[in-house]
Design a protein around this motif. Structure first.
Motif, PDB file in Angstrom:
ATOM      1  N   UNK A 102       1.225  -0.971  -0.031  1.00  0.00           N
ATOM      2  CA  UNK A 102       0.586   0.175   0.253  1.00  0.00           C
ATOM      3  C   UNK A 102       0.835   1.489  -0.035  1.00  0.00           C
ATOM      4  N   UNK A 103       1.818   1.559   0.953  1.00  0.00           N
ATOM      5  CA  UNK A 103       2.752   2.201   0.883  1.00  0.00           C
ATOM      6  C   UNK A 103       3.252   2.529  -0.288  1.00  0.00           C
ATOM      7  N   UNK A 104       4.149   1.584  -0.877  1.00  0.00           N
ATOM      8  CA  UNK A 104       4.040   1.608  -2.145  1.00  0.00           C
ATOM      9  C   UNK A 104       3.589   2.459  -3.488  1.00  0.00           C
ATOM     10  N   UNK A 105       1.954   1.942  -3.638  1.00  0.00           N
ATOM     11  CA  UNK A 105       1.043   2.232  -4.769  1.00  0.00           C
ATOM     12  C   UNK A 105       0.645   4.085  -4.245  1.00  0.00           C
ATOM     13  N   UNK A 106       0.523   4.256  -2.446  1.00  0.00           N
ATOM     14  CA  UNK A 106      -0.086   4.987  -2.476  1.00  0.00           C
ATOM     15  C   UNK A 106       1.335   6.611  -2.632  1.00  0.00           C
ATOM     16  N   UNK A 107       2.305   6.008  -1.890  1.00  0.00           N
ATOM     17  CA  UNK A 107       3.321   7.106  -1.416  1.00  0.00           C
ATOM     18  C   UNK A 107       4.314   7.277  -2.288  1.00  0.00           C
ATOM     19  N   UNK A 108       5.003   6.376  -3.194  1.00  0.00           N
ATOM     20  CA  UNK A 108       5.941   5.865  -3.653  1.00  0.00           C
ATOM     21  C   UNK A 108       5.956   6.551  -5.104  1.00  0.00           C
ATOM     22  N   UNK A 109       4.599   5.825  -5.539  1.00  0.00           N
ATOM     23  CA  UNK A 109       4.020   5.824  -7.113  1.00  0.00           C
ATOM     24  C   UNK A 109       3.044   7.015  -7.416  1.00  0.00           C
ATOM     25  N   UNK A 110       1.968   7.176  -6.736  1.00  0.00           N
ATOM     26  CA  UNK A 110       0.995   7.876  -6.434  1.00  0.00           C
ATOM     27  C   UNK A 110       1.034   9.335  -5.796  1.00  0.00           C
ATOM     28  N   UNK A 111       2.260   9.680  -5.220  1.00  0.00           N
ATOM     29  CA  UNK A 111       2.495  10.436  -5.010  1.00  0.00           C
ATOM     30  C   UNK A 111       1.346  11.680  -3.860  1.00  0.00           C
ATOM     31  N   UNK A 112       0.927  10.363  -3.403  1.00  0.00           N
ATOM     32  CA  UNK A 112      -0.139  11.470  -2.569  1.00  0.00           C
ATOM     33  C   UNK A 112       0.232  12.537  -1.342  1.00  0.00           C
ATOM     34  N   UNK A 113      -0.899  13.481  -0.934  1.00  0.00           N
ATOM     35  CA  UNK A 113      -0.505  14.831  -0.478  1.00  0.00           C
ATOM     36  C   UNK A 113      -1.726  15.169  -0.015  1.00  0.00           C
ATOM     37  N   UNK A 114      -1.326  15.621   1.370  1.00  0.00           N
ATOM     38  CA  UNK A 114      -2.563  16.327   2.044  1.00  0.00           C
ATOM     39  C   UNK A 114      -3.865  16.548   1.244  1.00  0.00           C
ATOM     40  N   UNK A 115      -5.155  16.738   1.699  1.00  0.00           N
ATOM     41  CA  UNK A 115      -6.038  17.524   0.808  1.00  0.00           C
ATOM     42  C   UNK A 115      -6.579  16.547  -0.825  1.00  0.00           C
ATOM     43  N   UNK A 154      -3.386   6.815   3.884  1.00  0.00           N
ATOM     44  CA  UNK A 154      -4.061   7.546   2.480  1.00  0.00           C
ATOM     45  C   UNK A 154      -4.348   8.747   3.911  1.00  0.00           C
ATOM     46  N   UNK A 155      -4.976   8.744   4.790  1.00  0.00           N
ATOM     47  CA  UNK A 155      -6.079   9.033   6.213  1.00  0.00           C
ATOM     48  C   UNK A 155      -4.678  10.153   6.985  1.00  0.00           C
ATOM     49  N   UNK A 156      -3.349   8.973   7.179  1.00  0.00           N
ATOM     50  CA  UNK A 156      -2.141   9.627   8.056  1.00  0.00           C
ATOM     51  C   UNK A 156      -1.592  10.562   7.045  1.00  0.00           C
ATOM     52  N   UNK A 157      -1.725  10.566   5.516  1.00  0.00           N
ATOM     53  CA  UNK A 157      -0.889  11.109   4.793  1.00  0.00           C
ATOM     54  C   UNK A 157      -1.907  12.774   4.688  1.00  0.00           C
ATOM     55  N   UNK A 158      -3.402  12.488   5.449  1.00  0.00           N
ATOM     56  CA  UNK A 158      -4.233  14.372   5.361  1.00  0.00           C
ATOM     57  C   UNK A 158      -5.235  13.773   3.589  1.00  0.00           C
ATOM     58  N   UNK A 159      -5.608  12.473   3.545  1.00  0.00           N
ATOM     59  CA  UNK A 159      -6.279  12.603   2.316  1.00  0.00           C
ATOM     60  C   UNK A 159      -7.603  12.410   1.742  1.00  0.00           C
TER      61      UNK A 159
END
Length: 87
Positions: free
Chosen positions: A17-30, A50-55
């Motif tokens: 999940x981390x690789x998909x959301x943070x590494x590949x998708x580069x999710x950001x707050x909001x 995703x909640x931790x990232x503020x999404x």
């Protein structure tokens, strides 16, 4: 209590999940994140990341029971910024 074989999979699902959301998708707050299938281990980890990232998290599920469980576990509000969809 979880079996040793189940516990050993926790790092794997969180790394996926981390690789998909943070590494590949580069999710950001909001940002808004759609997670399909609220019942799997990877989707459970993805919701938390995703909640931790503020999404804002949107989740699909095939049953009302799973949706209710996720509302309770992840403190999601049916009328607020978090939304779950029953397909």
């Amino acid at each position: 209590m979880l079996a040793v074989s189940a516990v050993s999979l926790i790092p794997l699902v969180f790394m996926t999940a981390w690789r998909l959301l943070v590494t590949k998708a580069h999710v950001r707050p909001g940002e808004e994140v759609l997670i399909l299938g609220a019942g799997s281990g990877v989707s459970t980890a993805a919701i938390q990341i995703a909640k931790l990232a503020g999404c804002t998290v949107f989740v699909t599920s095939s049953s009302e029971e799973k949706l209710t469980r996720f509302f309770n576990i992840f403190d999601l509000n049916r009328n607020g910024s978090r939304l779950l969809i029953n397909r």
